[in-house]
Design a protein around this motif. Sequence first.
Motif, PDB file in Angstrom:
ATOM      1  N   LEU A 158      24.279 -26.974   0.725  1.00  0.00           N
ATOM      2  CA  LEU A 158      23.540 -26.081   1.606  1.00  0.00           C
ATOM      3  C   LEU A 158      22.224 -25.746   0.918  1.00  0.00           C
ATOM      4  O   LEU A 158      22.219 -25.278  -0.230  1.00  0.00           O
ATOM      5  N   LEU A 159      21.126 -26.004   1.605  1.00  0.00           N
ATOM      6  CA  LEU A 159      19.817 -25.686   1.056  1.00  0.00           C
ATOM      7  C   LEU A 159      19.554 -24.185   1.123  1.00  0.00           C
ATOM      8  O   LEU A 159      20.026 -23.499   2.037  1.00  0.00           O
ATOM      9  N   GLN A 160      18.784 -23.721   0.154  1.00  0.00           N
ATOM     10  CA  GLN A 160      18.367 -22.323   0.190  1.00  0.00           C
ATOM     11  C   GLN A 160      17.373 -22.105   1.321  1.00  0.00           C
ATOM     12  O   GLN A 160      16.835 -23.033   1.911  1.00  0.00           O
ATOM     13  N   THR A 161      17.104 -20.840   1.606  1.00  0.00           N
ATOM     14  CA  THR A 161      16.221 -20.471   2.712  1.00  0.00           C
ATOM     15  C   THR A 161      14.823 -21.044   2.514  1.00  0.00           C
ATOM     16  O   THR A 161      14.268 -20.949   1.422  1.00  0.00           O
ATOM     17  N   PRO A 162      14.254 -21.657   3.549  1.00  0.00           N
ATOM     18  CA  PRO A 162      12.865 -22.120   3.438  1.00  0.00           C
ATOM     19  C   PRO A 162      11.895 -20.947   3.454  1.00  0.00           C
ATOM     20  O   PRO A 162      12.301 -19.799   3.243  1.00  0.00           O
ATOM     21  N   ALA A 163      10.633 -21.220   3.713  1.00  0.00           N
ATOM     22  CA  ALA A 163       9.605 -20.178   3.664  1.00  0.00           C
ATOM     23  C   ALA A 163       9.979 -18.997   4.554  1.00  0.00           C
ATOM     24  O   ALA A 163      10.383 -19.173   5.707  1.00  0.00           O
ATOM     25  N   THR A 164       9.862 -17.797   3.988  1.00  0.00           N
ATOM     26  CA  THR A 164      10.125 -16.578   4.752  1.00  0.00           C
ATOM     27  C   THR A 164       8.985 -15.598   4.542  1.00  0.00           C
ATOM     28  O   THR A 164       8.265 -15.652   3.542  1.00  0.00           O
ATOM     29  N   TYR A 165       8.851 -14.694   5.471  1.00  0.00           N
ATOM     30  CA  TYR A 165       7.805 -13.688   5.392  1.00  0.00           C
ATOM     31  C   TYR A 165       8.271 -12.476   6.181  1.00  0.00           C
ATOM     32  O   TYR A 165       9.143 -12.583   7.064  1.00  0.00           O
ATOM     33  N   GLY A 166       7.712 -11.327   5.873  1.00  0.00           N
ATOM     34  CA  GLY A 166       8.150 -10.133   6.569  1.00  0.00           C
ATOM     35  C   GLY A 166       7.427  -8.902   6.093  1.00  0.00           C
ATOM     36  O   GLY A 166       6.464  -8.967   5.303  1.00  0.00           O
ATOM     37  N   LEU A 167       7.909  -7.771   6.564  1.00  0.00           N
ATOM     38  CA  LEU A 167       7.315  -6.473   6.247  1.00  0.00           C
ATOM     39  C   LEU A 167       8.410  -5.517   5.800  1.00  0.00           C
ATOM     40  O   LEU A 167       9.494  -5.484   6.394  1.00  0.00           O
ATOM     41  N   ARG A 168       8.138  -4.755   4.754  1.00  0.00           N
ATOM     42  CA  ARG A 168       9.101  -3.789   4.229  1.00  0.00           C
ATOM     43  C   ARG A 168       8.444  -2.411   4.149  1.00  0.00           C
ATOM     44  O   ARG A 168       7.314  -2.268   3.656  1.00  0.00           O
ATOM     45  N   LEU A 169       9.177  -1.401   4.626  1.00  0.00           N
ATOM     46  CA  LEU A 169       8.730  -0.010   4.553  1.00  0.00           C
ATOM     47  C   LEU A 169       9.702   0.766   3.679  1.00  0.00           C
ATOM     48  O   LEU A 169      10.913   0.677   3.863  1.00  0.00           O
ATOM     49  N   ALA A 170       9.162   1.530   2.743  1.00  0.00           N
ATOM     50  CA  ALA A 170       9.989   2.355   1.859  1.00  0.00           C
ATOM     51  C   ALA A 170       9.407   3.762   1.825  1.00  0.00           C
ATOM     52  O   ALA A 170       8.238   3.945   1.464  1.00  0.00           O
ATOM     53  N   TRP A 171      10.224   4.731   2.186  1.00  0.00           N
ATOM     54  CA  TRP A 171       9.776   6.121   2.282  1.00  0.00           C
ATOM     55  C   TRP A 171      10.661   6.987   1.411  1.00  0.00           C
ATOM     56  O   TRP A 171      11.880   7.004   1.569  1.00  0.00           O
ATOM     57  N   GLU A 172      10.055   7.699   0.494  1.00  0.00           N
ATOM     58  CA  GLU A 172      10.761   8.647  -0.364  1.00  0.00           C
ATOM     59  C   GLU A 172      10.303  10.052  -0.003  1.00  0.00           C
ATOM     60  O   GLU A 172       9.108  10.311   0.132  1.00  0.00           O
TER      61      GLU A 172
ATOM     62  N   TYR B 169       0.859  -1.180   0.000  1.00  0.00           N
ATOM     63  CA  TYR B 169       0.000   0.000   0.000  1.00  0.00           C
ATOM     64  C   TYR B 169       0.896   1.231   0.000  1.00  0.00           C
ATOM     65  O   TYR B 169       1.798   1.366   0.837  1.00  0.00           O
ATOM     66  N   LEU B 170       0.653   2.129  -0.952  1.00  0.00           N
ATOM     67  CA  LEU B 170       1.398   3.377  -1.045  1.00  0.00           C
ATOM     68  C   LEU B 170       0.525   4.508  -0.533  1.00  0.00           C
ATOM     69  O   LEU B 170      -0.479   4.861  -1.160  1.00  0.00           O
ATOM     70  N   TYR B 171       0.919   5.063   0.614  1.00  0.00           N
ATOM     71  CA  TYR B 171       0.212   6.226   1.149  1.00  0.00           C
ATOM     72  C   TYR B 171       0.822   7.464   0.498  1.00  0.00           C
ATOM     73  O   TYR B 171       1.900   7.940   0.884  1.00  0.00           O
ATOM     74  N   GLU B 172       0.138   7.974  -0.509  1.00  0.00           N
ATOM     75  CA  GLU B 172       0.715   9.006  -1.373  1.00  0.00           C
ATOM     76  C   GLU B 172       0.987  10.332  -0.678  1.00  0.00           C
ATOM     77  O   GLU B 172       1.977  11.002  -1.021  1.00  0.00           O
ATOM     78  N   PRO B 173       0.173  10.779   0.292  1.00  0.00           N
ATOM     79  CA  PRO B 173       0.525  12.050   0.950  1.00  0.00           C
ATOM     80  C   PRO B 173       1.906  12.027   1.586  1.00  0.00           C
ATOM     81  O   PRO B 173       2.575  13.057   1.660  1.00  0.00           O
ATOM     82  N   TRP B 174       2.350  10.882   2.047  1.00  0.00           N
ATOM     83  CA  TRP B 174       3.679  10.768   2.638  1.00  0.00           C
ATOM     84  C   TRP B 174       4.672  10.073   1.709  1.00  0.00           C
ATOM     85  O   TRP B 174       5.858   9.988   2.026  1.00  0.00           O
ATOM     86  N   ASN B 175       4.196   9.550   0.594  1.00  0.00           N
ATOM     87  CA  ASN B 175       5.030   8.761  -0.319  1.00  0.00           C
ATOM     88  C   ASN B 175       5.688   7.596   0.427  1.00  0.00           C
ATOM     89  O   ASN B 175       6.867   7.289   0.240  1.00  0.00           O
ATOM     90  N   LEU B 176       4.890   6.929   1.235  1.00  0.00           N
ATOM     91  CA  LEU B 176       5.344   5.815   2.063  1.00  0.00           C
ATOM     92  C   LEU B 176       4.685   4.530   1.580  1.00  0.00           C
ATOM     93  O   LEU B 176       3.455   4.432   1.533  1.00  0.00           O
ATOM     94  N   ARG B 177       5.517   3.568   1.200  1.00  0.00           N
ATOM     95  CA  ARG B 177       4.993   2.274   0.741  1.00  0.00           C
ATOM     96  C   ARG B 177       5.253   1.218   1.809  1.00  0.00           C
ATOM     97  O   ARG B 177       6.381   1.056   2.296  1.00  0.00           O
ATOM     98  N   MET B 178       4.211   0.489   2.153  1.00  0.00           N
ATOM     99  CA  MET B 178       4.285  -0.613   3.105  1.00  0.00           C
ATOM    100  C   MET B 178       3.988  -1.916   2.367  1.00  0.00           C
ATOM    101  O   MET B 178       2.958  -2.024   1.699  1.00  0.00           O
ATOM    102  N   THR B 179       4.890  -2.879   2.494  1.00  0.00           N
ATOM    103  CA  THR B 179       4.755  -4.131   1.754  1.00  0.00           C
ATOM    104  C   THR B 179       4.886  -5.314   2.707  1.00  0.00           C
ATOM    105  O   THR B 179       5.866  -5.416   3.451  1.00  0.00           O
ATOM    106  N   ALA B 180       3.889  -6.182   2.683  1.00  0.00           N
ATOM    107  CA  ALA B 180       3.983  -7.476   3.361  1.00  0.00           C
ATOM    108  C   ALA B 180       4.347  -8.510   2.304  1.00  0.00           C
ATOM    109  O   ALA B 180       3.741  -8.543   1.231  1.00  0.00           O
TER     110      ALA B 180
END
Length: 833
Positions: free
Chosen positions: A816-830, A781-792
């Motif tokens: 060596l096996l690659q990483t199994p299932a991963t999940y997280g949250l990313r915030l990007a602010w311009e 979700y990109l909150y345009e007034p702040w130009n802040l993108r939140m990504t799950a």
Amino acid sequence: MIINGGIVKISHALALSAGVFACSGVEAQIAIEEPDTQDSAAANPANGPAAVATADAADTSSASPENTAAQGAIDTIPVSVEAAPDVPIEEAPAMRGNRLIEEVVVTAQKREENVQDVPISIQAFSAEALDAKGITNAVDLQQATPGLSYTVLNSFSIIYLRGVGTDAFLPSADLSIATYIDGIYFPSSAGLASEFGAVERVEVLKGPQGTLFGRNSTGGAISTTTKKPSQTPESSVQVSYGRYNDLRTNAYTNVPVTDELAFNISALYNHKTPYYEHLTLGDALQSDVDKGARAKVRWTPGEQFDITLAGLITKSDGSSASLDTQIDPKPAFRALFGPPLPDYQANNDAPSDYRFDNKVAYLDAKYSPGILDVRLLASTQKITTLAYNDFDATSLPLVSFDTRGAYADVQTAELQLISNDSTWGADWLKFVGGLYYFQSDAGFDPAVLAVGFYDAAALPVVGPLLGGRIQGLLDLADPLLITPVDPINVAVTGLLKTRSTAGFFQGTASITDTLSLTLGGRYQTETRNLYRSTVGVVGLPNPLIRYPQQSADTTNFSPKISLEFRPDIDTMVYASWVKGFKSGTYNIVSIYTAPDYVKPEEIVTTELGIKSEWFDRSLRFNAAIFNNEIRDLQVQIISLASGGAVAFDNANKARSRGAEFDTVWQPLPKNLPGLAVTANATYLDAKYTDFKNGSGYNDAGLYFGKGSLLLLPNQDFTGNRIVQSAKFSGDFGVSYVFDIKGGPVELASDVYYNSGLYFTAQNSPHSQEGNYYLLNARLSYLYEPWNLRMTAFAKNINNGRYYLFNYETDFGTNALLQTPATYGLRLAWEFGH
């Protein structure tokens, strides 16, 4: 809003006016200037046709039979369009597009061009597309670029593209997929898999790129362009946190100082705890830490000059890329090692540590006097790598490999002359030519092979494999320094200097409005000098063996021919014939046999492709069929019984042919422009067509072939599949963007499939990747007034099982096996625009 002299204003008053005149018994004619109905509709599609229809209805009413008689007696009543008040008309909001639908500008031919206009198979990703696809580093690219295999061992990248590549992790080994950052060639494979950071775009060029990208691009090139300093102030911060305490941060700022001077700085810091459980060390297993910074200063004194000076520092430290686990012991060691551990468990005794340090400074200077653009690129690179590997990958201290002295010291320079719109013949000819210089000093100074004879029970088993010539060498050392329980630290030094110069030219001439011809070539000379090769024991003042210096000179001419045909503005069909060249090298890890020369690798590629856009450019479809004929393909061997620990050999002939396509589709561009579908796939038939001198391990687990201690002969690998080359790989994705209050929401999911591959030229079932698929999803979700993108985000939702690396040794299969299932949250602010 006033349209065509006021037709919108008065159309709402016509019915009322007609009613008034009708009530008074007076017939009236209202004179109205006839609007241009087409222009009116074009100006406002929502209201124009309705207004025109109202006016037409009024005209029809005034011309009815009941009104005809009165028209002669009643004067025309002029109506002032300015008398009526403005009636605001709300325009329909523009529907949100998708970040995957874009025109990407690339520099695959050393000039900026639309990717659809370049007669090369390219997959290019802008910064927005990378974010939309969840791609944060080079390893992630393979899930969006079928035919690409990208693995990492001890921080060294191992890259294959269309069946062409090098499975090597030595400073003397060259990649077959050249890596460029901001136009600068990065020859060392160490540290290439780091985060992208603040980039403009990433281009994956498929097939030989020798004419313009030079040495060691027989399989293709990966070119990353980072952000330039500009006169627009801007800043951004991105933070993500995911499973396994995976913290990733990067920051960027651009600062204009004057109208001619600006600088930018980008930095990153990543921290991740291991996803493997170590049965002995537990939580003491070292976390992975990456940190780095890039600074650029740009000076544009006038329209003719554009000068950028940049510096780059990256550091990595951790355990994941060198954490060996024993998944399939050789027969002689099964009783000693016991059964393999479950997935995502390790118990090796060596530290399994890697450290990488890269310092780079580079210059990009452009001068445009008018008739030509002149560009100078220059760099100096200093790379040091330390990796500590448990060669047997068990809890027993048998053999370990320590590359504490690995380094590369590199200098490059390139001069380009590029045609522009003022160049003679610019209406029919585009060209680029220039000179290139490369020199490097790289190797191990030293690498240490630690051989432990700690257990009398293990000695009868380990002795035949690690004894013989190695033990004879150690007997030369002072017996007082060696006891049966001490490890023997064999120090191996191998240092290699390279000097290469080249001249290149490529030009494209328009024969007709629809037909173009491209001709190019690169002439290269190169000298490789193995100036030091010694073997000794750590603790002794002098080497025990000094091998003589060796030197090899090579020359090569790599031509290119391409024919491009444009039947219409949205379609290009091309056919090309290209030669590529990869430098020869020396086996620098030589213990009991003298270093030998590995011959250069040559490739000839023919390709037929199409680039096209359909249905008002709502569908982009690109495809190609290709055939690679390879001579002296360089193949890696890992064995203590091969003369060292890691060596190279040449497969006489190999062939890689196949077909691929990539597409982006907007199914409903008018009704749902935010919906995008992507699909990419590669079919590959990659085989050794003449490889009678293969080296590997027999059913008893004993090494045969080149340098075999037991003198076991080579075997014929002809017909085997080329390593790390899946027959089929592809991905399919769906992304949908829609608006809610505050900004757009983006839903995306994609699936990647790989049919499986081999990690050794022997095609050993002990070192094989089965078929697997990976399912990923993102919600942002990109909150345009702040130009802040939140990504799950969620990666590998299905827990697909696949390898980061896999290789065979004298003891078994390390992986060596690659990483199994991963999940997280990313915030990007311009901010700061």
